[in-house]
Design an enzyme around this catalytic site. Structure first.
Site, PDB file in Angstrom:
ATOM      1  N   LYS A   1     -13.650  25.097  90.631  1.00 22.92           N
ATOM      2  CA  LYS A   1     -12.255  24.960  90.785  1.00 22.92           C
ATOM      3  C   LYS A   1     -11.782  24.017  91.820  1.00 22.92           C
ATOM      4  CE  LYS A   1     -12.617  29.449  91.565  1.00 22.92           C
ATOM      5  NZ  LYS A   1     -14.019  29.670  91.468  1.00 22.92           N
TER       6      LYS A   1
ATOM      7  N   ARG B   1      -7.108  36.649  92.356  1.00 25.44           N
ATOM      8  CA  ARG B   1      -8.437  37.063  92.072  1.00 25.44           C
ATOM      9  C   ARG B   1      -8.918  38.749  91.614  1.00 25.44           C
ATOM     10  NH1 ARG B   1     -11.327  32.996  95.106  1.00 25.44           N
ATOM     11  NH2 ARG B   1     -13.666  33.348  95.066  1.00 25.44           N
TER      12      ARG B   1
ATOM     13  N   ARG C   1     -24.735  22.192  96.590  1.00 25.87           N
ATOM     14  CA  ARG C   1     -23.422  22.023  97.143  1.00 25.87           C
ATOM     15  C   ARG C   1     -23.139  21.716  98.553  1.00 25.87           C
ATOM     16  NH1 ARG C   1     -18.069  25.971  95.960  1.00 25.87           N
ATOM     17  NH2 ARG C   1     -19.512  27.688  96.843  1.00 25.87           N
TER      18      ARG C   1
ATOM     19  N   ARG D   1     -22.594  26.019 102.675  1.00 22.77           N
ATOM     20  CA  ARG D   1     -21.788  27.302 103.003  1.00 22.77           C
ATOM     21  C   ARG D   1     -22.715  28.484 103.291  1.00 22.77           C
ATOM     22  NH1 ARG D   1     -16.698  27.376  98.900  1.00 22.77           N
ATOM     23  NH2 ARG D   1     -17.422  29.661  98.480  1.00 22.77           N
TER      24      ARG D   1
ATOM     25  N   ARG E   1     -21.653  37.462  94.429  1.00 18.71           N
ATOM     26  CA  ARG E   1     -20.281  37.055  93.904  1.00 18.71           C
ATOM     27  C   ARG E   1     -20.051  36.770  92.603  1.00 18.71           C
ATOM     28  NH1 ARG E   1     -20.731  31.553  97.010  1.00 18.71           N
ATOM     29  NH2 ARG E   1     -18.559  30.980  96.267  1.00 18.71           N
TER      30      ARG E   1
HETATM   31  P1  AP5 Z   1     -16.697  23.964  93.156  1.00 19.12           P
HETATM   32  O1  AP5 Z   1     -15.583  22.828  92.850  1.00 19.12           O
HETATM   33  O2  AP5 Z   1     -16.939  23.904  94.837  1.00 19.12           O
HETATM   34  O3  AP5 Z   1     -16.350  25.183  92.801  1.00 19.12           O
HETATM   35  P2  AP5 Z   1     -15.497  26.510  92.998  1.00 19.12           P
HETATM   36  O4  AP5 Z   1     -15.358  27.132  91.654  1.00 19.12           O
HETATM   37  O5  AP5 Z   1     -14.448  25.940  93.778  1.00 19.12           O
HETATM   38  O6  AP5 Z   1     -16.368  27.357  93.861  1.00 19.12           O
HETATM   39  P3  AP5 Z   1     -16.138  28.274  95.161  1.00 19.12           P
HETATM   40  O7  AP5 Z   1     -17.558  28.853  95.423  1.00 19.12           O
HETATM   41  O8  AP5 Z   1     -15.425  27.757  95.996  1.00 19.12           O
HETATM   42  O9  AP5 Z   1     -15.475  29.637  94.584  1.00 19.12           O
HETATM   43  P4  AP5 Z   1     -15.153  30.804  94.986  1.00 19.12           P
HETATM   44  O10 AP5 Z   1     -14.095  31.186  93.929  1.00 19.12           O
HETATM   45  O11 AP5 Z   1     -16.497  31.441  94.997  1.00 19.12           O
HETATM   46  O12 AP5 Z   1     -15.166  30.557  96.493  1.00 19.12           O
HETATM   47  P5  AP5 Z   1     -13.740  30.595  97.443  1.00 19.12           P
HETATM   48  O13 AP5 Z   1     -14.005  29.496  98.491  1.00 19.12           O
HETATM   49  O14 AP5 Z   1     -12.503  30.611  96.679  1.00 19.12           O
HETATM   50  O15 AP5 Z   1     -17.963  23.270  92.678  1.00 19.12           O
HETATM   51  C1  AP5 Z   1     -19.271  24.009  92.824  1.00 19.12           C
HETATM   52  C2  AP5 Z   1     -20.463  22.857  92.955  1.00 19.12           C
HETATM   53  O16 AP5 Z   1     -20.662  22.321  91.926  1.00 19.12           O
HETATM   54  C3  AP5 Z   1     -20.130  21.744  94.112  1.00 19.12           C
HETATM   55  O17 AP5 Z   1     -21.129  21.144  94.521  1.00 19.12           O
HETATM   56  C4  AP5 Z   1     -19.428  20.649  92.846  1.00 19.12           C
HETATM   57  O18 AP5 Z   1     -19.645  19.102  93.409  1.00 19.12           O
HETATM   58  C5  AP5 Z   1     -20.315  20.999  91.745  1.00 19.12           C
HETATM   59  N1  AP5 Z   1     -19.624  20.818  90.284  1.00 19.12           N
HETATM   60  C6  AP5 Z   1     -18.184  21.079  90.360  1.00 19.12           C
HETATM   61  N2  AP5 Z   1     -17.859  20.897  88.930  1.00 19.12           N
HETATM   62  C7  AP5 Z   1     -18.964  20.336  88.472  1.00 19.12           C
HETATM   63  C8  AP5 Z   1     -19.183  19.901  87.255  1.00 19.12           C
HETATM   64  N3  AP5 Z   1     -18.363  19.920  86.149  1.00 19.12           N
HETATM   65  N4  AP5 Z   1     -20.623  19.484  86.911  1.00 19.12           N
HETATM   66  C9  AP5 Z   1     -21.541  19.192  87.861  1.00 19.12           C
HETATM   67  N5  AP5 Z   1     -21.408  19.802  88.875  1.00 19.12           N
HETATM   68  C10 AP5 Z   1     -20.355  20.302  89.372  1.00 19.12           C
HETATM   69  O19 AP5 Z   1     -13.853  32.057  98.138  1.00 19.12           O
HETATM   70  C11 AP5 Z   1     -15.015  32.444  99.027  1.00 19.12           C
HETATM   71  C12 AP5 Z   1     -14.685  33.802  99.484  1.00 19.12           C
HETATM   72  O20 AP5 Z   1     -13.519  33.960 100.110  1.00 19.12           O
HETATM   73  C13 AP5 Z   1     -14.676  34.780  98.148  1.00 19.12           C
HETATM   74  O21 AP5 Z   1     -16.045  35.282  98.018  1.00 19.12           O
HETATM   75  C14 AP5 Z   1     -13.961  35.934  98.641  1.00 19.12           C
HETATM   76  O22 AP5 Z   1     -14.778  36.858  99.938  1.00 19.12           O
HETATM   77  C15 AP5 Z   1     -12.884  35.183  99.871  1.00 19.12           C
HETATM   78  N6  AP5 Z   1     -11.610  35.043  99.018  1.00 19.12           N
HETATM   79  C16 AP5 Z   1     -11.208  33.855  98.498  1.00 19.12           C
HETATM   80  N7  AP5 Z   1     -10.100  34.064  97.954  1.00 19.12           N
HETATM   81  C17 AP5 Z   1      -9.892  35.521  97.845  1.00 19.12           C
HETATM   82  C18 AP5 Z   1      -8.912  36.287  96.994  1.00 19.12           C
HETATM   83  N8  AP5 Z   1      -7.868  35.708  96.540  1.00 19.12           N
HETATM   84  N9  AP5 Z   1      -8.825  37.608  97.249  1.00 19.12           N
HETATM   85  C19 AP5 Z   1     -10.083  37.938  97.953  1.00 19.12           C
HETATM   86  N10 AP5 Z   1     -11.004  37.410  98.445  1.00 19.12           N
HETATM   87  C20 AP5 Z   1     -11.040  35.792  98.454  1.00 19.12           C
END
Ligand code: AP5
Length: 212
Positions: A13, A88, A123, A156, A167
């Site tokens: 994402k 989410r 990552r 991270r 997660r």
């Molecule tokens: P990346 O692009 O970083 O993936 P992502 O889907 O953004 O992963 P996140 O871990 O950031 O998502 P998340 O939803 O768990 O975390 P968030 O920060 O929102 O890609 C991942 C890796 O793969 C990278 O190294 C990239 O280079 C590689 N990659 C990407 N695409 C690729 C491809 N096609 N092929 C190969 N490699 C690829 O949230 C973190 C925490 O915050 C949550 O756990 C929760 O506690 C809290 N939080 C955030 N939002 C909310 C909400 N709305 N409600 C409640 N809690 C929340």
């Protein structure tokens, strides 16, 4: 046009959001990045959120809805927003509908758990901007250094394998129901719903999104 990116942790994402923002005229709402900034700044919100995020659980709907409302108040001029990581839960999605915040397109990034666990292990992120890299799939020009600022990259805290698996469990329980929620709205013509195979290379995922 508001675009919502939906998918499990590590689906890409943040990576796709980065490309959409760089190539289109979008603002970016990344709730994960906002929370990590609050932790780095040691704000009251950051202190509350840190333990929850490190354990792989979700921050409360009440806190998240307040954070998003504040972001929208500060970004009234944005002509379109890419939503990364919000909504989410069904509570968050319904609150968005009621506000109302119009969603024009939902992009669901589908990818298997084992691909995700491998991705997370490689990552690296630039903490200030949220720019995302991968040791193998998307490496920085200089190892462990951000391409734009020259500052160091970090791993991270929630990318440890046991936290990633928690997660994923939380995703299945609380976020996956949004796939059907938005599919149903799209079936009524309220928005476009696009499902993309996010196990493909980043360029192919982008091509699938932009050609649709
Ligand atoms: P990346 O692009 O970083 O993936 P992502 O889907 O953004 O992963 P996140 O871990 O950031 O998502 P998340 O939803 O768990 O975390 P968030 O920060 O929102 O890609 C991942 C890796 O793969 C990278 O190294 C990239 O280079 C590689 N990659 C990407 N695409 C690729 C491809 N096609 N092929 C190969 N490699 C690829 O949230 C973190 C925490 O915050 C949550 O756990 C929760 O506690 C809290 N939080 C955030 N939002 C909310 C909400 N709305 N409600 C409640 N809690 C929340």
């Amino acid at each position: 046009m508001n675009i919502l990116l939906l998918g499990p942790p590590g689906a890409g994402k943040g990576t796709i959001a980065q490309v959409l923002v760089e190539t289109g005229n979008y603002g970016l709402l990344s709730t994960g990045h906002m929370l990590r900034q609050a932790i780095a700044d040691k704000t009251e919100l950051g202190l509350k959120a840190q333990a929850i995020m490190d354990s792989g659980k979700l921050v409360s709907d009440e806190i998240m809805l307040g954070l998003v409302a504040q972001f929208l108040a500060d970004n009234v001029a944005a002509s379109g927003i890419v939503f990364d990581g919000f909504p989410r839960t069904l509570v968050q999605a319904k609150a968005m509908q009621e506000r109302p915040i119009k969603v024009d397109k939902v992009i669901f990034l589908r990818v298997a758990d084992e691909v995700i666990v491998a991705r997370m292990a490689g990552r690296r992120v630039h903490p200030d901007s949220g720019r995302v890299y991968h040791l193998v799939n998307n490496p920085p020009v200089t190892p462990n250094i951000d391409d734009i600022t020259g500052e160091p990259l970090i791993t991270r805290a929630d990318d440890k394998e046991e936290v990633v698996r928690e997660r994923l469990r939380v995703y299945r329980e609380q976020t996956e129901p949004l796939v059907e929620f938005y599919r149903t709205l799209a079936a009524h013509g309220d928005m476009v719903f696009q499902e993309v195979d996010a196990a493909l290379a980043v360029e192919k995922v982008i091509a699938a999104i932009t050609s649709n």
